[in-house]
Design an enzyme around this catalytic site. Structure first.
Site, PDB file in Angstrom:
ATOM      1  N   ASP A 125       0.757  -1.007  -0.122  1.00  0.00           N
ATOM      2  CA  ASP A 125       0.043  -0.018   0.056  1.00  0.00           C
ATOM      3  C   ASP A 125       0.829   1.468   0.139  1.00  0.00           C
ATOM      4  OD1 ASP A 125       0.606  -0.839   2.993  1.00  0.00           O
ATOM      5  OD2 ASP A 125      -1.820  -0.461   3.756  1.00  0.00           O
ATOM      6  N   ASP A 214      11.071  -4.980  -4.348  1.00  0.00           N
ATOM      7  CA  ASP A 214      10.402  -4.020  -2.876  1.00  0.00           C
ATOM      8  C   ASP A 214      10.945  -5.099  -2.242  1.00  0.00           C
ATOM      9  OD1 ASP A 214       9.213  -3.236  -1.197  1.00  0.00           O
ATOM     10  OD2 ASP A 214       7.462  -3.313  -2.036  1.00  0.00           O
ATOM     11  N   HIS A 449      -9.306   2.652   7.690  1.00  0.00           N
ATOM     12  CA  HIS A 449      -8.993   0.923   8.605  1.00  0.00           C
ATOM     13  C   HIS A 449      -7.609   1.590   9.415  1.00  0.00           C
ATOM     14  CE1 HIS A 449      -5.702   1.104   5.842  1.00  0.00           C
ATOM     15  NE2 HIS A 449      -5.251   0.397   6.200  1.00  0.00           N
TER      16      HIS A 449
HETATM   17  C1  LIG Z   1       6.516  -2.545   5.443  1.00  0.00           C
HETATM   18  C2  LIG Z   1       6.269  -2.852   3.983  1.00  0.00           C
HETATM   19  C3  LIG Z   1       6.910  -1.039   3.234  1.00  0.00           C
HETATM   20  C4  LIG Z   1       7.059  -0.235   3.552  1.00  0.00           C
HETATM   21  O1  LIG Z   1       8.231   0.211   4.878  1.00  0.00           O
HETATM   22  P1  LIG Z   1       7.645   1.232   5.930  1.00  0.00           P
HETATM   23  O2  LIG Z   1       9.171   0.601   6.862  1.00  0.00           O
HETATM   24  O3  LIG Z   1       6.589   0.102   7.136  1.00  0.00           O
HETATM   25  O4  LIG Z   1       7.819   2.612   5.807  1.00  0.00           O
HETATM   26  C5  LIG Z   1       6.716  -1.768   1.819  1.00  0.00           C
HETATM   27  N1  LIG Z   1       7.416  -2.757   1.054  1.00  0.00           N
HETATM   28  C6  LIG Z   1       6.984  -3.995   1.594  1.00  0.00           C
HETATM   29  C7  LIG Z   1       6.290  -5.568   1.074  1.00  0.00           C
HETATM   30  C8  LIG Z   1       6.721  -3.982   3.076  1.00  0.00           C
HETATM   31  O5  LIG Z   1       5.975  -4.299   3.684  1.00  0.00           O
END
Ligand SMILES: *Cc1c(COP(=O)(O)O)cnc(C)c1O
Length: 457
Positions: A125, A214, A449
């Site tokens: 998200d 990511d 949410h």
């Molecule tokens: C947690 C997460 C993020 C964002 O990271 P934060 O440290 O919460 O800002 C981005 N991509 C994925 C897949 C994540 O699980």
């Protein structure tokens, strides 16, 4: 029956938790307007809200923190982090930032703008939000089998290659970025295969589209490749990680997941010096000087140590085993979840448990509230309650899934905690027909949410 794999650590420091009596839990959740984000952590017995930043650090991480070099520029801790990152990922350029979304905020505006598109297996998200904040549009292309929770497939996180190619054919040079989320968080912590990474990389190269990982859960993904993909059983996890990252040009990482930290993030650029220079400039504006990126020197030390600990095979064997153990208990009781078990938690199919609760009465939120009332366990809705309303019509959207997510923090809970969680779910299933849905009595305009207020029907 799945055997529990004993913890490859012993406990040196403990944190007290307690369970309130049922009558008090019922009062607390009512005061919280049936939104679990409004509960105080001290009123929770077992907290499975998220695996992000909720990890237990090791003796080595805590002692590394004492060696943190807090110099503004050129600190020893920064240099140690660079050396670690180069060793593990084989990337030339690394930039620490304060968490995952800071990496997205720093990097994405350099690659995307209005009129462009970014394509992912599934955007997380905040990642989707940072693509859209640049003015670009975010498109998902996950494989079809991810959408069937009871179907068992080894790599349900994969990109649908045909859909990716079709989207590139439609949008042409407007596609500014391909993002592969490893593991695929929104699809239930499901892994991406090496073959899929290789094929996506070929497509990206052919069309000269930058390819970004990511990489929040890169060690869990590497472990799944080792266990499930042909020809990887004899390869070390570090070599698997190097191959995975070798297919991409860059990565953004929340280090609050597999690097086993409480805070931290990282950007990696394989070899594009020009892009790295721009990342540095952005970092100085948004995060701080390049040698600390919004973190303290001690946090960089904890990250450098944690990146290696997260990659330890004995630890991953135990970690993934812990989740498979919990899944095994649910199988015996006929409770349906996204199968096979994901890397960081179990996603319970609340639609299957409460067939009488329609999506607009939020079955997954009903199960989350019930788990708190039943046993003091905190989880969250990944379903229609989280999805929200259509911005144009204002009508409630129907989510593809109604999941209640049990996210398992790293190195925090033991076998008996998981037995207790399974027992609570089994008790709820026995009286599932009695459980009713919810309606929203107040909601904010975005990401509702986290703040919405609910009332039982
Ligand atoms: C947690 C997460 C993020 C964002 O990271 P934060 O440290 O919460 O800002 C981005 N991509 C994925 C897949 C994540 O699980």
């Amino acid at each position: 029956m799945v055997n529990y794999i004993p913890e490859p650590f012993r406990i040196k420091m403990v944190e007290r938790i307690r369970i309130l009596p049922r009558s008090e839990r019922e009062e607390k959740i009512k005061q919280a307007a049936y939104n679990l984000f409004n509960l105080k952590s001290e009123d929770i017995y077992i907290d499975l809200l998220t695996d992000s930043g909720t990890n237990a650090m090791s003796d080595l991480q805590w002692s590394a923190m004492m060696r943190g070099d807090e110099s503004y520029a050129g600190s020893r801790s920064y240099l140690r982090l660079l050396e670690t990152g180069r060793d593990i990922f084989n990337y030339h350029y690394l930039q620490p930032v304060h968490q995952g979304r800071a990496a997205e905020k720093t990097l994405f505006p350099l690659l995307l703008k209005k009129g462009k598109y970014a394509i992912s297996n599934t955007f997380f998200d905040t990642t989707r939000a940072h693509v859209e904040l640049t003015g670009a549009r975010a498109l998902d292309a996950v494989v079809a089998e991810a959408k069937n929770p009871s179907l068992r497939a080894p790599f349900k996180g994969n990109m649908d290659l045909k859909k990716l190619q079709d989207l590139i054919n439609v949008y042409g040079n407007k596609v500014g970025l391909i993002v592969m989320t490893i593991t695929n968080n929104s699809a239930g912590g499901q892994p991406v295969s090496m073959e899929n990474l290789r094929e996506v990389s070929k497509i990206a190269k052919k069309h000269q589209i930058p390819f970004c990982l990511d990489a929040a859960r890169f060690t869990e993904n590497a472990y799944f490749i080792k266990m499930r993909e042909e020809n990887y059983q004899e390869i070390s996890l570090k070599e698997i990680v190097r191959e995975m990252f070798g297919y991409a040009d860059m990565f953004t990482m929340s280090a609050k997941k597999d690097a086993i930290l409480n805070i931290g993030g990282l950007i990696g650029i394989k070899d594009n010096e020009e892009l790295y220079q721009k990342v540095c400039t952005q970092t100085i504006s948004y995060e701080g000087f390049i040698s600390y990126g919004g973190l303290a020197g001690r946090d960089l030390e904890a990250m450098a140590t944690g990146l290696y600990e997260g990659l330890d095979e004995n630890y991953l064997h135990y970690r993934i085993g812990q989740i498979e153990y919990l899944a095994g208990k649910l199988d015996e009781a006929g409770i349906i979840y996204q199968t096979p078990a994901g890397g960081h938690g179990l996603f319970i199919d609340a639609k299957a448990m409460f067939p009488h609760i329609p999506y607009y009465c939020f079955p997954a939120q009903a199960l989350a509230v019930e788990l708190y009332k039943e046993a003091g366990i905190r989880t969250c809705d990944i379903g229609s309650f989280m999805l929200g309303c259509d911005p144009d019509s204002g009508r409630q959207l129907e989510s593809e899934f109604e999941f209640t997510r049990l996210a398992i923090p790293r190195r925090v809970y033991t076998q008996s905690h998981l037995d207790y969680v399974a027992e609570a779910l089994i008790n709820i299933k026995k009286r599932s027909h009695e459980i009713k849905g919810f309606k929203i009595i107040w909601e904010p305009s975005v990401l509702r949410h986290f703040q919405a207020k609910l009332e039982p029907l």
